[in-house]
Design a protein around this motif. Structure first.
Motif, PDB file in Angstrom:
ATOM      1  N   THR A  80       7.223  -6.303  -2.343  1.00 25.80           N
ATOM      2  CA  THR A  80       5.946  -5.604  -2.330  1.00 25.80           C
ATOM      3  C   THR A  80       5.253  -5.817  -3.670  1.00 25.80           C
ATOM      4  OG1 THR A  80       6.936  -3.554  -3.151  1.00 25.80           O
ATOM      5  CG2 THR A  80       6.779  -3.828  -0.757  1.00 25.80           C
ATOM      6  N   HIS A  81       3.920  -5.784  -3.639  1.00 28.16           N
ATOM      7  CA  HIS A  81       3.156  -5.996  -4.862  1.00 28.16           C
ATOM      8  C   HIS A  81       3.442  -4.901  -5.886  1.00 28.16           C
ATOM      9  CE1 HIS A  81      -0.071  -7.428  -7.404  1.00 28.16           C
ATOM     10  NE2 HIS A  81      -0.657  -6.243  -7.372  1.00 28.16           N
ATOM     11  N   ASP A  82       3.645  -3.679  -5.401  1.00 23.23           N
ATOM     12  CA  ASP A  82       3.923  -2.552  -6.286  1.00 23.23           C
ATOM     13  C   ASP A  82       5.376  -2.120  -6.095  1.00 23.23           C
ATOM     14  OD1 ASP A  82       4.054  -0.253  -7.749  1.00 23.23           O
ATOM     15  OD2 ASP A  82       2.303   0.712  -6.843  1.00 23.23           O
ATOM     16  N   GLU A  84       6.802   0.375  -7.091  1.00 26.49           N
ATOM     17  CA  GLU A  84       6.938   1.827  -7.013  1.00 26.49           C
ATOM     18  C   GLU A  84       6.685   2.370  -5.610  1.00 26.49           C
ATOM     19  OE1 GLU A  84       8.103   3.739  -9.530  1.00 26.49           O
ATOM     20  OE2 GLU A  84       8.421   1.771 -10.443  1.00 26.49           O
ATOM     21  N   THR A  85       6.431   1.489  -4.644  1.00 22.14           N
ATOM     22  CA  THR A  85       6.230   1.930  -3.269  1.00 22.14           C
ATOM     23  C   THR A  85       7.568   2.055  -2.544  1.00 22.14           C
ATOM     24  OG1 THR A  85       5.952  -0.366  -2.556  1.00 22.14           O
ATOM     25  CG2 THR A  85       3.951   0.879  -3.091  1.00 22.14           C
ATOM     26  N   ASP A 140      -3.200   2.718   0.233  1.00 21.52           N
ATOM     27  CA  ASP A 140      -3.554   1.458  -0.426  1.00 21.52           C
ATOM     28  C   ASP A 140      -2.577   0.409   0.106  1.00 21.52           C
ATOM     29  OD1 ASP A 140      -3.998  -0.726  -2.034  1.00 21.52           O
ATOM     30  OD2 ASP A 140      -3.956   0.378  -3.923  1.00 21.52           O
ATOM     31  N   ASP A 142      -2.529  -2.737  -0.057  1.00 20.22           N
ATOM     32  CA  ASP A 142      -2.209  -3.848  -0.960  1.00 20.22           C
ATOM     33  C   ASP A 142      -0.922  -3.590  -1.744  1.00 20.22           C
ATOM     34  OD1 ASP A 142      -4.438  -5.230  -0.158  1.00 20.22           O
ATOM     35  OD2 ASP A 142      -5.710  -4.456  -1.765  1.00 20.22           O
ATOM     36  N   ARG A 143      -0.629  -2.328  -2.002  1.00 21.94           N
ATOM     37  CA  ARG A 143       0.590  -2.006  -2.745  1.00 21.94           C
ATOM     38  C   ARG A 143       1.845  -2.392  -1.958  1.00 21.94           C
ATOM     39  NH1 ARG A 143       0.915   3.958  -3.721  1.00 21.94           N
ATOM     40  NH2 ARG A 143       2.568   3.372  -5.188  1.00 21.94           N
ATOM     41  N   TYR A 144       1.760  -2.379  -0.627  1.00 18.48           N
ATOM     42  CA  TYR A 144       2.928  -2.624   0.215  1.00 18.48           C
ATOM     43  C   TYR A 144       3.046  -4.093   0.634  1.00 18.48           C
ATOM     44  CZ  TYR A 144       3.140   2.432   0.497  1.00 18.48           C
ATOM     45  OH  TYR A 144       3.236   3.763   0.181  1.00 18.48           O
ATOM     46  N   THR A 147       2.879  -9.888  -3.243  1.00 12.79           N
ATOM     47  CA  THR A 147       1.897 -10.307  -4.243  1.00 12.79           C
ATOM     48  C   THR A 147       1.157 -11.542  -3.744  1.00 12.79           C
ATOM     49  OG1 THR A 147       3.279  -9.446  -6.023  1.00 12.79           O
ATOM     50  CG2 THR A 147       1.586 -11.052  -6.627  1.00 12.79           C
TER      51      THR A 147
END
Length: 403
Positions: A80-82, A84-85, A140, A142-144, A147
Motif C-alpha cells: 500500500t502507498h501508506d 499506516e493503513t 482516501d 490512494d492510501r490503500y 504506490t
C-alpha cells in the motif's frame, strides 16, 4: 499454512440443542486466536436441523485488531502507498442464512478512519442473485493502493501491433454472469488524487437483461453524472452518457495531472453508442455526440499576445520588455462534434480572447488513428486585454493552423 504450522484457539459459549425439534441455540459464543490477534463473538439460533432446509441466524462481531499484522503472520504480501493503513479493523453484523440464501444486515465496520454501514443479500445461491446497499463516510483510496509507478514512454505501435490490439476481444460474456443489483454511497472520496463528495454508484446487472451502471458526484465546484449501459449477445452493445458541469478546471487538472495547464469553468458532455466483440469493431461502430466549453480562463505555458508583440518589436528594431504571466487568456473556448462510424467531425470550434477569435473544422478518425483539422485564429482589434498595446497592423489577419 498457519504460522509455525499450528495455531492454538479457544472457543467458549453456552449451547442448547434439541434433536427432536431440530433447534440449536448458542449464547455468548467467543472464539479467540491469541497469536493471530482475533477475538470473535457470536450468537446463533438454528432451526430445521432435522430437515433438508436448516436455517441459522444471529449476530457476529469482531473486536478491533490489526489486519496488517495478521496478513504478515499468514505470509500474505501487502503493498500500500501508506504503510499506516490497515492497522485497525472492527466488525459487527447480523446474519440469516439457509442452504439457498443468505442475508447480512446491520453491517457496521470500522477500518482505520473510515466507517462502513449497510446490508447485503444473496437471495439464491444457484443463480447467484445478489443485492447490496452500502454506505461509507469518508476514505482516501490512494492510501490503500500500491504506490503509482512512473510511466515509461513506450515506442509507437507498429502496424502489426495495432492490428493485434484491434483484434483483441472484449470479454463481454463475463458480464452476463453477473446477477447483481446494488448501491454504494460515499460521503467523501479521494481517488487518483481527485477529491469528490456525495458519491453515488448504482448497479443494475440482472442476468439476461441490459446492465446499467450509474455514477454521480460533486467535485471541484461542479458535478459529474454518467450512465453506462451494456447489452450482451452475439453482438454486444454499449452506450455511455457523461456530463461534467461547472468544474473548476485548474484545481482538477492540478490534482489529477500535477500541472495546472488550464483554468476556467469547464463543461463536458458526451452521448455515444457502439457495438462489437473486438476493440476494432467497437471503434468502427462508434456513433454519438460530444461537446465541451471553458469560460473565463487561461491556457498556461504561452502568452500569444506577448509572442506577437515581441515579434512586432523585433521587426521594428525596438526594445521589448514584457513581464505578463505566461498564459493566454480566453473568455470562451468550446467545440461540438459528431461521431459517425468511428469518425469524429467537428465544425464548431469557437474561442474568444482579448487578442483573437478562433474557429475551425476537421476530422479525427478513431479507426485509422489520423487527424485532419484546421484551426483559424483571427487577430482582433486589441491585444491590450493581455497587458499589451494594440496591434492595429495585424487586425483581421487570419493565421490558419493545420494539424
Amino acid at each position: 499454512n498457519l504460522p509455525g504450522g499450528k495455531q492454538a484457539a479457544t472457543f467458549t459459549g453456552d449451547a442448547i440443542y434439541d434433536g427432536s425439534k431440530g433447534t440449536l441455540k448458542l449464547a455468548t459464543g467467543e472464539l479467540k486466536a491469541a497469536d493471530l490477534g482475533l477475538e470473535v463473538m457470536l450468537g446463533l439460533d438454528g432451526s430445521g436441523l432435522n430437515t433438508d432446509a436448516p436455517r441459522f441466524m444471529g449476530p457476529i462481531s469482531i473486536r478491533n485488531f490489526n489486519p496488517r499484522d495478521l496478513m504478515k503472520l499468514l505470509d500474505i504480501k501487502l503493498e500500500t502507498h501508506d504503510p499506516e493503513t490497515l492497522k485497525a479493523l472492527a466488525l459487527r453484523l447480523k446474519f440469516d442464512a439457509s442452504t439457498n440464501s443468505a442475508r447480512i444486515s446491520d453491517l457496521n465496520m470500522k477500518l482505520d478512519q473510515s466507517s462502513f454501514t449497510g446490508n447485503a443479500t444473496i437471495s439464491d445461491f444457484k443463480s447467484k442473485t445478489a443485492e447490496f446497499a452500502l454506505k461509507l463516510d469518508t476514505i482516501d483510496a490512494d492510501r490503500y493502493l500500491p504506490t503509482p509507478v512512473v510511466p515509461v514512454k513506450e515506442a509507437p505501435l507498429t502496424p502489426e501491433e495495432k492490428a493485434a490490439v484491434n483484434a483483441t476481444e472484449v470479454p463481454s460474456d463475463v458480464l452476463d454472469t453477473l446477477n447483481v443489483v446494488g448501491s454504494v454511497d460515499v460521503g467523501k472520496l479521494k481517488l487518483k488524487n481527485v477529491s469528490m463528495s456525495a458519491v453515488q454508484l448504482r448497479i443494475n446487472a440482472l442476468k439476461g437483461q441490459e446492465k446499467t451502471i450509474g455514477l454521480g458526484a460533486q467535485l471541484y465546484g461542479g458535478s459529474i453524472a454518467s450512465t453506462t449501459r451494456i447489452t450482451s449477445g452475439a453482438t454486444p452493445r454499449y452506450a455511455e452518457s457523461l456530463k461534467l458541469t461547472s468544474i473548476a478546471a485548474g484545481p482538477l487538472l492540478l490534482d489529477f495531472t500535477g500541472k495546472e495547464s488550464m483554468t476556467g469553468e469547464g463543461n463536458f458532455a458526451m452521448d455515444v453508442t457502439t457495438a462489437g466483440k473486438t476493440v476494432g469493431a467497437l471503434k468502427q461502430a462508434l456513433n454519438g455526440d460530444l461537446s465541451f466549453s471553458f469560460l473565463n480562463g487561461a491556457v498556461k505555458g504561452f502568452n500569444l499576445g506577448q509572442i506577437l508583440r515581441k515579434g512586432d518589436a523585433f521587426l521594428k528594431g525596438q526594445q521589448f520588455n514584457d513581464t505578463e504571466p505566461v498564459q493566454t487568456d480566453f473568455t470562451q473556448l468550446g467545440a461540438k462534434a459528431t461521431i459517425t462510424n468511428g469518425v469524429l467531425q467537428s465544425d464548431a470550434l469557437d474561442a474568444k480572447s482579448p487578442l483573437f477569435r478562433v474557429d475551425g473544422a476537421g476530422t479525427v478518425n478513431l479507426v485509422t488513428e489520423t487527424i485532419d483539422y484546421t484551426a483559424k485564429p483571427t487577430i482582433v482589434n486589441t491585444a491590450s486585454g493581455q497587458g499589451g498595446k494594440d496591434l492595429p497592423d495585424l487586425t483581421g489577419i487570419v493565421i490558419p493552423i493545420r494539424v
